[in-house]
Design a protein around this motif. Structure first.
Motif, PDB file in Angstrom:
ATOM      1  N   PHE A 109       0.873  -1.426  -0.016  1.00  0.00           N
ATOM      2  CA  PHE A 109       0.169  -0.087  -0.205  1.00  0.00           C
ATOM      3  C   PHE A 109       0.669   1.307  -0.009  1.00  0.00           C
ATOM      4  O   PHE A 109       0.461   2.194  -0.226  1.00  0.00           O
ATOM      5  N   ALA A 134      11.013   1.398   6.846  1.00  0.00           N
ATOM      6  CA  ALA A 134      11.188   0.052   7.362  1.00  0.00           C
ATOM      7  C   ALA A 134      11.235  -0.897   6.234  1.00  0.00           C
ATOM      8  O   ALA A 134      11.437  -2.034   6.548  1.00  0.00           O
ATOM      9  N   ASN A 136       8.923  -1.194   2.893  1.00  0.00           N
ATOM     10  CA  ASN A 136       8.089  -0.913   1.869  1.00  0.00           C
ATOM     11  C   ASN A 136       7.774   0.443   1.112  1.00  0.00           C
ATOM     12  O   ASN A 136       7.843   0.611  -0.067  1.00  0.00           O
ATOM     13  N   TYR A 234      -6.320  -2.394  11.064  1.00  0.00           N
ATOM     14  CA  TYR A 234      -5.407  -1.968  10.583  1.00  0.00           C
ATOM     15  C   TYR A 234      -4.115  -2.140  11.024  1.00  0.00           C
ATOM     16  O   TYR A 234      -3.984  -1.560  12.297  1.00  0.00           O
ATOM     17  N   PRO A 235      -3.129  -2.780  10.380  1.00  0.00           N
ATOM     18  CA  PRO A 235      -1.760  -2.916  10.960  1.00  0.00           C
ATOM     19  C   PRO A 235      -1.215  -1.396  11.079  1.00  0.00           C
ATOM     20  O   PRO A 235      -0.614  -0.881   9.947  1.00  0.00           O
ATOM     21  N   GLU A 348       2.696  -7.963   8.592  1.00  0.00           N
ATOM     22  CA  GLU A 348       1.749  -7.040   9.238  1.00  0.00           C
ATOM     23  C   GLU A 348       0.350  -7.074   8.930  1.00  0.00           C
ATOM     24  O   GLU A 348      -0.433  -6.848   9.745  1.00  0.00           O
TER      25      GLU A 348
HETATM   26  C1  LIG Z   1       3.294  -4.107   4.976  1.00  0.00           C
HETATM   27  C2  LIG Z   1       3.197  -2.724   5.919  1.00  0.00           C
HETATM   28  N1  LIG Z   1       2.097  -2.817   6.852  1.00  0.00           N
HETATM   29  C3  LIG Z   1       1.850  -1.744   7.613  1.00  0.00           C
HETATM   30  C4  LIG Z   1       2.764  -0.814   7.731  1.00  0.00           C
HETATM   31  C5  LIG Z   1       2.493   0.474   8.555  1.00  0.00           C
HETATM   32  O1  LIG Z   1       1.854   1.473   7.828  1.00  0.00           O
HETATM   33  P1  LIG Z   1       1.358   2.955   8.371  1.00  0.00           P
HETATM   34  O2  LIG Z   1       2.771   3.635   8.373  1.00  0.00           O
HETATM   35  O3  LIG Z   1       0.350   3.430   7.593  1.00  0.00           O
HETATM   36  O4  LIG Z   1       0.750   2.626   9.898  1.00  0.00           O
HETATM   37  C6  LIG Z   1       3.982  -0.553   7.107  1.00  0.00           C
HETATM   38  C7  LIG Z   1       4.847   0.236   6.732  1.00  0.00           C
HETATM   39  O5  LIG Z   1       6.114   0.223   6.652  1.00  0.00           O
HETATM   40  C8  LIG Z   1       4.299  -1.653   6.061  1.00  0.00           C
HETATM   41  O6  LIG Z   1       5.187  -1.956   5.090  1.00  0.00           O
END
Ligand SMILES: Cc1ncc(COP(=O)(O)O)c(C=O)c1O
Ligand SMILES: [Zn+2]
Length: 388
Positions: A109, A134, A136, A234-235, A348
């Motif tokens: 995302f 981190a 992505n 939501y993670p 996540e």
């Molecule tokens: C696969 C994944 N899920 C969740 C998150 C957390 O996202 P957010 O910063 O929108 O809370 C990340 C952030 O690096 C991610 O790469």
């Protein structure tokens, strides 16, 4: 276009649109983009949507880019909302859905946010972009910067999944691996950016990534035929997606698309890094930095989020909650979801499953409710997590 101005999410100070901004110069908190929604709604109608392209630019009137030629795209957004009937039935839930963000370009995302941020950087004349990540977000920035012909300078913890490092290198970014956490990487970007002439696209430190991510909220509404689900799992790391969806719901209400009913927003974190869960449980609005942050779900290894108060406000306003799961639970859940539904989740995203089970056990979610799990990325990037 329809942007009227930017506004500080904490102190309300207004800023001119169409200029490069980072944080509020008055209080150091994030800026949000404000639109003339009446004007947007004149051409962006529910009826117009079926005739538009299957990516996030279908919501063009509520996105910040002024000139079409500045849109930098790889086809991000409009990901499938999968009815997880087999997985749901195992828990007695008949309306469990997975929003599969792993199907975005660069397999997460983060593509949404970076498509918007890089497009705006192009429109406003930035040439060199820098980000702490981190994993992505780095892969996404590298890809969109390449697409825009810009430089990407990326700072990641040394133990970031290998796939993220390799994809950044193979899409032409300058990669620096650091001993430390994402917060240390952010400090390094902040220290060097002025001398290097970099524009800092750290999450929520520029106002446009959230605009890309808010489209997840628009899509959910559209895919549920304008009747939002009861619960969103939501993670949460930096929280941009959750904050963005919350903003999208308000915008849609102002455009007359939905009513005032909101899904209960649930933040899911890893037991080894749960600053938002702690703050929520302690009744605080700002989260303390989480000590010794550790989890194999690298996107959740964010010990301090600059938008903490925006996440927590949305959890409280929606009557939602925050919950942590262990690494053992989230890794086991990856296989469970994969085997039941054929979706190889990022750890996540998988973390949402054990979190949902706990909420069902505590009767905080009922089996007749419509629940959405956000699978924010693809498990393919995390081979190290599964070879233990
Ligand atoms: C696969 C994944 N899920 C969740 C998150 C957390 O996202 P957010 O910063 O929108 O809370 C990340 C952030 O690096 C991610 O790469
Ligand atoms: Zn401010």
């Amino acid at each position: 276009m329809n942007v009227t101005h930017l506004e500080c999410a904490a102190c309300g100070t207004k800023y001119e649109a169409q200029r490069l901004h980072n944080l509020c110069t008055q209080c150091g908190k994030p800026l949000l983009v404000r639109y003339d929604l009446k004007r947007a709604a004149a051409s962006l109608t529910k009826e117009s949507l079926p005739g538009r392209g299957p990516d996030l630019w279908r919501y063009r009137e509520v996105l910040p880019v002024e000139q079409d030629e500045n849109v930098v795209t790889l086809g991000e957004g409009f990901t499938p909302l999968v009815h997880a009937s087999r997985l749901g039935a195992q828990m007695g839930l008949h309306q469990l859905f997975i929003k599969d963000e792993g199907q975005n370009p660069t397999q997460s995302f983060k593509a949404r946010g970076m498509a918007a941020a890089v497009s705006m950087a192009k429109e406003l004349g930035a040439q060199k972009l820098a980000v702490p990540s981190a994993g992505n977000a780095a892969g996404a920035l590298a890809a969109y910067a390449a697409r825009a012909g810009m430089e990407a300078h990326i700072f990641m913890p040394r133990d970031t999944p290998r796939a993220n490092v390799i994809e950044c290198e193979q899409t032409g970014a300058q990669v620096t691996l650091m001993d430390g956490l994402i917060t240390d990487c952010g400090a390094e970007v902040a220290r060097r950016k002025e001398a290097e002439g970099w524009f800092d696209v750290s999450t929520l430190k520029e106002p446009y990534r959230i605009e890309g991510k808010k489209t997840m909220g628009y899509e959910l509404a559209e895919q549920f035929d304008w009747d939002l689900p009861d619960v969103i799992m939501y993670p949460t790391g930096g929280g941009t997606g959750l904050i963005g969806m919350w903003k999208a719901f308000d915008e849609m209400e102002q455009m007359g698309w939905i009513g005032s009913k909101r899904p209960r927003m649930v933040t899911v974190q890893a037991a080894g890094c749960q600053p938002i869960v702690r703050a929520f449980e302690e009744g605080k609005r700002f989260a303390d930095e989480f000590p010794n942050a550790r989890t194999t779900a690298s996107g959740l290894r964010v010990p301090k989020a600059i938008g903490d108060f925006l996440i927590i406000d949305a959890l409280r306003a929606s009557d939602g909650t925050a919950i942590a799961v262990t690494d053992e639970e989230l890794i086991a859940a990856t296989k469970e979801i994969g085997a039941a539904e054929g979706i190889f989740c990022a750890p996540e995203g998988a973390a949402c499953l054990p979190a949902l089970r706990k909420l069902l056990a505590d009767k905080l979610v009922m089996t007749d409710e419509r629940v959405v799990i956000f699978n924010t990325g693809s498990g393919v990037k995390y081979v190290e997590s599964f070879s233990i």
